[in-house]
Design an enzyme around this catalytic site. Structure first.
Site, PDB file in Angstrom:
ATOM      1  N   CYS A 333      37.408  18.107  56.272  1.00 64.08           N
ATOM      2  CA  CYS A 333      38.026  17.831  57.568  1.00 64.08           C
ATOM      3  C   CYS A 333      39.536  17.610  57.538  1.00 64.08           C
ATOM      4  O   CYS A 333      40.245  18.131  58.421  1.00 64.08           O
ATOM      5  CB  CYS A 333      37.315  16.674  58.275  1.00 64.08           C
ATOM      6  SG  CYS A 333      36.474  15.508  57.232  1.00 64.08           S
ATOM      7  N   ARG A 362      31.320  15.223  45.230  1.00 55.68           N
ATOM      8  CA  ARG A 362      31.128  13.791  45.492  1.00 55.68           C
ATOM      9  C   ARG A 362      30.400  13.157  44.310  1.00 55.68           C
ATOM     10  O   ARG A 362      29.481  13.765  43.753  1.00 55.68           O
ATOM     11  CB  ARG A 362      30.328  13.580  46.782  1.00 55.68           C
ATOM     12  CG  ARG A 362      31.020  14.144  48.008  1.00 55.68           C
ATOM     13  CD  ARG A 362      30.201  13.965  49.268  1.00 55.68           C
ATOM     14  NE  ARG A 362      30.802  14.662  50.391  1.00 55.68           N
ATOM     15  CZ  ARG A 362      30.240  14.783  51.582  1.00 55.68           C
ATOM     16  NH1 ARG A 362      29.054  14.238  51.813  1.00 55.68           N
ATOM     17  NH2 ARG A 362      30.852  15.444  52.559  1.00 55.68           N
ATOM     18  N   GLN A 380      29.439  23.035  51.688  1.00 55.18           N
ATOM     19  CA  GLN A 380      29.032  22.604  53.025  1.00 55.18           C
ATOM     20  C   GLN A 380      29.068  23.767  54.017  1.00 55.18           C
ATOM     21  O   GLN A 380      30.000  24.565  54.019  1.00 55.18           O
ATOM     22  CB  GLN A 380      29.967  21.512  53.538  1.00 55.18           C
ATOM     23  CG  GLN A 380      29.675  20.132  53.008  1.00 55.18           C
ATOM     24  CD  GLN A 380      30.526  19.096  53.721  1.00 55.18           C
ATOM     25  OE1 GLN A 380      31.749  19.211  53.780  1.00 55.18           O
ATOM     26  NE2 GLN A 380      29.893  18.081  54.268  1.00 55.18           N
ATOM     27  N   ASP A 382      30.082  23.946  57.034  1.00 56.90           N
ATOM     28  CA  ASP A 382      30.921  22.968  57.726  1.00 56.90           C
ATOM     29  C   ASP A 382      31.649  23.602  58.894  1.00 56.90           C
ATOM     30  O   ASP A 382      32.038  24.766  58.834  1.00 56.90           O
ATOM     31  CB  ASP A 382      31.935  22.411  56.717  1.00 56.90           C
ATOM     32  CG  ASP A 382      32.472  21.057  57.106  1.00 56.90           C
ATOM     33  OD1 ASP A 382      31.972  20.479  58.082  1.00 56.90           O
ATOM     34  OD2 ASP A 382      33.401  20.578  56.442  1.00 56.90           O
ATOM     35  N   HIS A 384      34.369  22.313  62.455  1.00 59.19           N
ATOM     36  CA  HIS A 384      34.954  21.284  63.308  1.00 59.19           C
ATOM     37  C   HIS A 384      35.291  21.905  64.648  1.00 59.19           C
ATOM     38  O   HIS A 384      35.824  23.008  64.714  1.00 59.19           O
ATOM     39  CB  HIS A 384      36.202  20.688  62.656  1.00 59.19           C
ATOM     40  CG  HIS A 384      35.895  19.959  61.392  1.00 59.19           C
ATOM     41  ND1 HIS A 384      35.952  20.559  60.150  1.00 59.19           N
ATOM     42  CD2 HIS A 384      35.463  18.689  61.190  1.00 59.19           C
ATOM     43  CE1 HIS A 384      35.589  19.677  59.231  1.00 59.19           C
ATOM     44  NE2 HIS A 384      35.285  18.547  59.826  1.00 59.19           N
ATOM     45  N   LYS A 464      26.221  10.395  66.877  1.00 60.16           N
ATOM     46  CA  LYS A 464      25.859  11.694  66.305  1.00 60.16           C
ATOM     47  C   LYS A 464      24.443  12.084  66.682  1.00 60.16           C
ATOM     48  O   LYS A 464      23.636  11.259  67.114  1.00 60.16           O
ATOM     49  CB  LYS A 464      25.987  11.661  64.782  1.00 60.16           C
ATOM     50  CG  LYS A 464      24.998  10.732  64.093  1.00 60.16           C
ATOM     51  CD  LYS A 464      25.071  10.873  62.576  1.00 60.16           C
ATOM     52  CE  LYS A 464      24.077   9.935  61.889  1.00 60.16           C
ATOM     53  NZ  LYS A 464      23.974  10.174  60.438  1.00 60.16           N
ATOM     54  N   HIS A 510      32.472  16.909  64.079  1.00 60.66           N
ATOM     55  CA  HIS A 510      32.082  17.489  62.795  1.00 60.66           C
ATOM     56  C   HIS A 510      30.700  18.101  62.987  1.00 60.66           C
ATOM     57  O   HIS A 510      29.832  17.477  63.610  1.00 60.66           O
ATOM     58  CB  HIS A 510      31.979  16.415  61.704  1.00 60.66           C
ATOM     59  CG  HIS A 510      33.213  15.610  61.502  1.00 60.66           C
ATOM     60  ND1 HIS A 510      34.132  15.889  60.524  1.00 60.66           N
ATOM     61  CD2 HIS A 510      33.669  14.504  62.145  1.00 60.66           C
ATOM     62  CE1 HIS A 510      35.097  14.996  60.565  1.00 60.66           C
ATOM     63  NE2 HIS A 510      34.847  14.150  61.545  1.00 60.66           N
TER      64      HIS A 510
END
Length: 640
Positions: A333, A362, A380, A382, A384, A464, A510
């Protein structure tokens, strides 16, 4: 005193009456099936003393909390059995978990399968004894003295860290445990359970601490439920993605490389590339632009984002580059935000939908790593979305629609939503939270997805939606996340110029549809038990010859299929055709083209499907048409 029920009825009870007294007053039938109570929103055991004005709900084995209470009580039952059989063992913690429970013990030698049989037998004996389970409250000093006298050093450590002046214990016969509860009223209520396996576990999950022995088990209120669960476990073992991943040569890990770091093998690479190509195509079709960002970033980037303050324990140590600290990224992000801030944005630019298959790293403790499902490096799925306030609801609706489209393409139909709302500690004003939560709720309602609300379960930076999918054997997997963020737009001072010429703060979402490719891949393997649909199978067609006479014709077919974009392999070994077919079926290849003299002379193909069906003497161009249709339709069927 007056006690209030959920339906509005009021019951008058004597002073010091308990939950079970209330259940008996309501009906003897209810008292027989009661296992706990809920008093003023808090779960308690049946012998909890009531007070005037309490609002009470009687909990039975049909309520959603019931299995957790049963399994927690069964963990205590198991610990009592262990202490009877192995008095030298020290008890640590024993919570209920999804579908079961575990308890960790400090004992010099590992538990064996034979030990589990003995423990389970002793548990049944204690169940038959129908020992009362009762709560007791002691001061911290009294509790420390009690557990010290028992040699239970782990319990003493836990008690000393508690802030409360009093400690809750539960006693059942010769066994006492530190616990908040609630528990069942007696061991006789625990009938249907099974101990499953033993694993090593570090005390408090820290590899610097002592290694303990963790016994896992499961418990149910009905024998048929226990049997069903054990059957599902057996099926799950057959579907284990780690086992199938090795057998099908899809992925691997190597000690020399490091735990939790995945190497994709050629067949897994083919399949992953197919999924990524589909993902990219669908994102372009649905109004997204694709980004590519670096794997590392300067420390000030992660300071601004808050990761160094709130997420540092999951990040790897910095590397020094020319006197500057750089961190390998745990998330994408901040990079996307910097791209947003690269120029002034107008309300006319919004919404912006930016997606990336971004590989992040991670730190996960070695004890929790699990195949593809829990790793240290992953890619990911991913994205946005940056939008204005009046665009929120329509954007969330679109994400949900897109998510369902993707999941259904991969053969998942059973999907449930969970809305997590504002926790006690959060950022952003109340009106923003209310607007965002309402948008999530309205969007999921209009999608037709069944959903639950998880009050207070949101992150500190926004509410979320989580979507969970059920696989072929009924297991639920949390995959899609749609997460509002009021924190990063503020931290990075994101803005856009609105119609009135004023600078406004955008909303940021996200969004991950598949979660991570690694975890998604693991779920996909287990859902299909490695027998993938034609369109994503790493090898779609395998060509088998009966004798050397057909080699040239097999090669012609191979080249034609390859030139048409299909994933195809040749097996021209000098082996019996039955052996080659069995091997191809073990590899779970959807189609096997079997070529003998008849097929070669007539320029035909005979196809054996993975399920054993045969399609004989087909025109090859017609067969290519079938393959194209199967590939295009994304069907789960092996034939059109």
């Amino acid at each position: 005193m007056n006690i209030y029920l959920p339906d509005g009825n009021v019951f008058e009870l004597m002073e010091e009456a308990t939950v079970i007294d209330l259940a008996k007053k309501i009906s003897n039938g209810l008292a027989k099936v009661a296992i706990a109570g809920e008093v003023n929103g808090k779960l308690v055991d049946l012998y909890h003393n009531l007070k005037d004005g309490d609002k009470v709900r009687i909990v039975t084995n049909k309520d959603k909390e019931a299995l957790d209470i049963l399994r927690h009580s069964t963990a205590h039952l198991m610990a009592q059995a262990v202490k009877r059989l192995f008095p030298e063992a020290k008890v640590t913690i024993g919570p209920n978990i999804e579908d079961g429970f575990y308890y960790d013990f400090d004992i010099e030698r590992p538990f064996t399968p034979e030990d589990l049989e003995k423990i389970e037998k002793e548990m049944k004996k204690i169940s038959d004894e129908n020992i009362q389970i009762r709560r007791k409250v002691l001061s911290k000093d009294e509790a420390v003295k009690l557990f010290s006298s028992m040699g239970e050093t782990f319990k003493v450590e836990i008690i000393n860290e508690l802030e409360e002046g009093e400690v809750s214990l539960y006693e059942q016969g010769d066994f006492v445990d530190l616990c908040r509860g609630p528990h069942l009223p007696s061991t006789g209520k625990i009938k249907f359970f099974k101990l499953l396996n033993v694993a090593g576990a570090y005390w408090r999950g820290d590899e610097n601490n002592k290694m303990l022995q963790r016994i896992y088990g499961t418990a149910w209120f009905k024998k048929e439920d226990l049997d069903d669960y054990l059957n599902r476990l057996e099926e799950a073992k057959k579907r284990d993605h780690r086992k199938l991943g090795k057998e099908l040569e899809l992925f691997s890990t190597f000690d020399e490389i490091g735990s939790g770091l995945i190497c994709w093998m050629p067949k897994g690479g083919r399949m992953r590339a197919t999924i990524e190509d589909f993902w990219r195509k669908k994102h372009y079709e649905n109004g997204y632009e694709l980004l590519y960002t670096p794997h590392i970033g300067k420390s000030n980037l992660w300071q601004t984002s808050g990761h160094l303050d709130f997420y540092n324990e999951n990040m790897y140590s910095p590397m020094d580059i020319e006197g500057q600290n750089y961190f390998i990224k745990p998330m994408n992000c901040p990079f996307h935000i910097m791209i947003y801030k690269s120029k002034t944005r107008s309300y006319r630019d919004l919404p912006l939908r930016w997606a990336e298959l971004g590989t992040v790293y991670r730190y996960e403790r070695s004890g929790v790593l699990h195949g593809l499902l829990r790793v240290r490096g992953f890619t990911q799925d991913d994205a946005h979305i940056v939008c204005a306030q009046d665009q929120i609801e329509s954007e969330i609706k679109e994400v949900l629609r897109f998510s369902l489209e993707m999941w259904k393409a991969f053969g998942f139909e059973n999907i449930k939503g969970y809305i997590a709302t504002r926790p006690e500690k959060s950022v952003g004003d109340e009106s923003m939270w209310e607007k965002a939560t309402n948008s999530l709720t309205e969007a999921i309602k209009s999608s037709g997805i069944e959903f639950e609300v998880d009050e207070g379960g949101g992150a500190f930076y926004g509410p979320k939606i989580d979507l969970k999918v059920k696989d072929a054997i009924g297991r639920e997997w949390q995959m899609t996340t749609i997460q509002f963020d009021f924190n990063l737009p503020e931290r990075f001072d994101m803005s856009y110029v609105d119609k009135d010429g004023q600078q406004k703060r955008p909303f940021m979402v996200h969004r991950a549809l598949l979660g991570s490719l690694e975890r998604f891949f693991g779920v996909l393997i287990e859902h299909f038990a490695g027998a993938f649909p034609m369109w994503i199978a790493p090898v779609q067609v395998k060509i088998l010859n009966i004798s050397d006479t057909q080699i040239d014709y097999c090669k012609e077919l191979y080249n034609e299929l390859k030139s048409n974009g299909f994933r195809v392999e040749l097996d021209l070994r000098n082996e019996k055709i039955g052996y080659k077919i069995r091997e191809a079926q073990m590899e779970k290849i959807p189609h096997m083209i079997i070529i003998g003299n008849d097929e070669m002379e007539n320029k035909k193909v005979s196809v054996r499907l993975r399920n054993g069906e045969n399609k004989n003497n087909l025109d090859f161009s017609e067969y290519i048409g079938v393959l194209r249709e199967l590939d295009k339709s994304k069907t789960q069927q092996l034939w059109r």
